[in-house]
Scaffold this active site. Structure first.
Site, PDB file in Angstrom:
ATOM      1  CE  LYS A 167      40.969  43.419  37.472  1.00  9.76           C
ATOM      2  NZ  LYS A 167      42.421  43.125  37.355  1.00  9.76           N
TER       3      LYS A 167
ATOM      4  CG  ASP B 250      44.662  45.546  38.677  1.00 13.50           C
ATOM      5  OD1 ASP B 250      45.602  46.156  38.135  1.00 13.50           O
ATOM      6  OD2 ASP B 250      44.486  44.313  38.563  1.00 13.50           O
TER       7      ASP B 250
ATOM      8  CD  GLU C 219      47.175  44.175  41.211  1.00 13.14           C
ATOM      9  OE1 GLU C 219      47.467  43.156  40.563  1.00 13.14           O
ATOM     10  OE2 GLU C 219      46.227  44.228  42.029  1.00 13.14           O
TER      11      GLU C 219
ATOM     12  CG  ASP D  28      49.718  41.856  38.511  1.00 13.59           C
ATOM     13  OD1 ASP D  28      50.401  40.822  38.421  1.00 13.59           O
ATOM     14  OD2 ASP D  28      48.497  41.865  38.258  1.00 13.59           O
TER      15      ASP D  28
ATOM     16  CE  LYS E  69      47.716  38.569  39.210  1.00  8.96           C
ATOM     17  NZ  LYS E  69      47.111  39.314  38.080  1.00  8.96           N
TER      18      LYS E  69
END
Length: 362
Positions: free
Chosen positions: A159, A188, A216, A241, A265
């Site tokens: 992250k 991400d 991402e 995403d 997702k």
């Protein structure tokens, strides 16, 4: 369907989960249990992820109660008819729709006598997940990454996107030094960079030889031009995403070639039905997909894993959420052995019960 009931599940995380968008200390979710006329139970869940889907616990519960009136009396094996009813008049509420969609798929597969992944196509019965390193001070992240890699995970999701871009570069450099060359690194940014910042950061990391598998959602979700600019300006694969919820979003991304990969997702797509559509659209365009999750229990992750295992165009898996929880409120479902995940041979999702000590009836 004979009955639809709701439960509120609350489980503390082992430690806070930090991203550029939020910090989570407790996993909160609404579990849905649909019972058919023969007593079979189908399970789904909807975590409130306000920063991404815009949903809160109260709204999820209210939507599911309203939708239940449409679904009661329907036959689970008439799945498309039931899911069409569910989508009718539904704006937003993607996680709430996903919870009902999962439970309906679970029941339909049980009635067919098949594990859900086989009901959906049966491509594989195992997955291998990455593990997430929360955003923190560079030294802390490097130590966390080293500990995770030492436990057997060979792909880390890092992250970034919180604070100065130079700090993100320092974070990733420290992690690469800590884990060595044999571990894949996925970044991400959770929308935390501008297009210019993303190009600067990724180019610097490429020049430093940090060997990134992908990055991402580097830019804000609705900045498709910026996402496309980043994709065309760097050698590293770029994944969308938060920019892709339903099939319409996927169509816009694919038409623009704004990303190299899509992260599907269930909580964004509204369930398995639309997730399959997105995956097949991407496959037709030569774009591979990852399947990921929010902070979910093994209910949602089991459903996502069955979907992912059924699709040859899903080549990456981000299913570590249950490993972040201090306790497991689910009996049955997907089984973990380190990074490896094994789907149950039982019909449907293979979930047998929810543990009463972690939930309250709604």
């Amino acid at each position: 369907m004979r009955d639809i009931s709701l439960r509120h599940i609350s489980v503390p995380l082992i430690k806070p989960f930090k991203t550029a968008l939020r910090t989570v200390e407790t996993a909160e979710t609404i579990a849905v249990v649909i019972t058919d006329g023969e007593g079979r139970r189908g399970y789904g869940e909807a975590p409130p992820t306000l920063a991404i889907t815009g949903e809160q616990l109260e709204g999820i519960a209210a939507f599911i109660r309203r939708a239940s009136a449409l679904l009661l009396g329907q036959e689970p094996l008439r799945l498309e008819a039931a899911l069409a009813l569910l989508q009718r008049g539904a704006v937003g509420n993607s996680s709430a729709r996903a919870a009902l969609d999962m439970a309906l798929h679970d029941l339909a597969a049980q009635q067919a006598g098949l594990p859900l992944y086989r009901f959906l196509g049966g491509y594989r019965d195992t997955c291998r997940t990455d593990f997430t390193v929360s955003v923190d001070a560079p030294a802390r992240m490097a130590q966390d990454a080293a500990d995770i890699a030492a436990s057997g995970f060979r792909t880390l999701k890092i992250k970034v996107g919180l604070g100065d871009v130079s700090l993100d570069i320092e974070r990733v450099a420290g992690i690469r030094a800590a884990v060595g060359p044999g571990v894949k690194l996925r970044l991400d940014a959770n929308q935390g960079w501008s297009a210019k910042e993303a190009i600067r950061a990724i180019t610097a990391m490429e020049d430093a030889g940090l060997d990134l598998e992908l990055v991402e959602q580097p830019v804000p979700a609705r900045d498709l031009k910026g996402l496309a600019q980043v994709t065309r300006s760097v050698g590293t694969l770029i994944m969308a995403d938060e920019s892709v919820f339903g099939p319409q979003d996927a169509m816009a991304l694919l038409a623009e070639r704004a990303a190299d990969l899509l992260n599907i997702k269930l909580m964004k797509a509204g369930g398995i039905r639309h997730a399959v559509t997105i995956c097949r659209m991407a496959e037709a365009c030569g774009i591979e997909c990852m399947v990921g999750s929010m902070i979910e229990t093994r209910i949602g992750i089991t459903a996502a894993a069955h979907f992912a295992a059924s699709q040859p165009n899903v080549t990456r898996f981000d299913f570590d959420a249950p490993l972040l929880l201090s306790a497991d409120p689910v009996a049955g479902g997907v089984r973990y052995e380190g990074a490896d995940m094994f789907l149950s041979p039982l019909p449907g999702l293979g979930i047998t019960d929810l543990k009463a000590e972690y939930m309250t009836e709604l």
